[in-house]
Design an enzyme around this catalytic site. Structure first.
Site, PDB file in Angstrom:
ATOM      1  NE  ARG A 153      54.293  41.771  32.270  1.00 12.20           N
ATOM      2  CZ  ARG A 153      55.773  41.535  32.880  1.00 12.20           C
ATOM      3  NH1 ARG A 153      56.098  41.051  33.880  1.00 12.20           N
ATOM      4  NH2 ARG A 153      56.563  42.441  32.244  1.00 12.20           N
TER       5      ARG A 153
ATOM      6  CD  GLU B   7      51.904  41.967  40.197  1.00  3.95           C
ATOM      7  OE1 GLU B   7      52.694  42.883  40.100  1.00  3.95           O
ATOM      8  OE2 GLU B   7      52.208  41.001  39.523  1.00  3.95           O
TER       9      GLU B   7
ATOM     10  CG  HIS C  75      57.327  40.733  39.207  1.00  7.91           C
ATOM     11  ND1 HIS C  75      56.951  39.661  38.551  1.00  7.91           N
ATOM     12  CD2 HIS C  75      57.693  41.674  38.144  1.00  7.91           C
ATOM     13  CE1 HIS C  75      57.191  39.787  37.287  1.00  7.91           C
ATOM     14  NE2 HIS C  75      57.452  41.091  37.077  1.00  7.91           N
TER      15      HIS C  75
END
Length: 143
Positions: free
Chosen positions: A58, A87, A105
């Protein structure tokens, strides 16, 4: 009495100690408050100028300003990231660095993971159609 089996690898007590002992630190921990900023400036310094950081966990797990500084100042050799603190916004310094590899991702993009995700969607649809509730409801505002 059950005998304790010791794994064939060395356990290190902290992220900093682990970074001191490796050339590539691959971060795969679960996110959340307990892991926020786990990869700190001190951990990056311990990784050193020959070390690489790979984060597929993360974005919150890495102190991103500290990472930017470590990359810009050459305190680590480079980084590979597919998650970011804010993000989809990625710091310009990371985008511009030739020592950083950035991906959207996609660390979970394995056949097994995608099949499990599709199966979960189908189970959710089935449960909703038969019982009116989801297996994995998404928290949010109620109307």
């Amino acid at each position: 009495m059950q005998q304790r089996i010791r794994p064939p690898y060395r356990r290190l007590p902290t992220a900093r100690a682990l970074a001191e002992a490796c050339d590539a630190l691959v971060v795969t921990v679960a996110g959340g408050a307990g892991a926020e900023g786990l990869v700190s400036a001190a951990v990056l310094d311990a990784l050193g100028p020959e070390g690489h950081l790979v984060n597929v966990a993360r974005g919150s797990v890495v102190d991103e300003p500290a990472l930017v500084a470590a990359v810009e100042e050459g305190r680590i050799a480079g980084a590979a990231l597919d998650v970011f603190a804010d993000e989809p916004n990625v710091p310009r310094a990371l985008l511009d660095s030739d020592r950083v590899v950035l991906l959207p991702h996609i660390a979970s993009a394995t056949r097994e993971t995608r099949e499990a995700m599709a199966d979960l969607v189908l189970r959710n649809v089935e449960r909703f159609m038969t019982e009116g509730v989801l297996l994995t409801p998404v928290p949010g505002p109620t109307h």
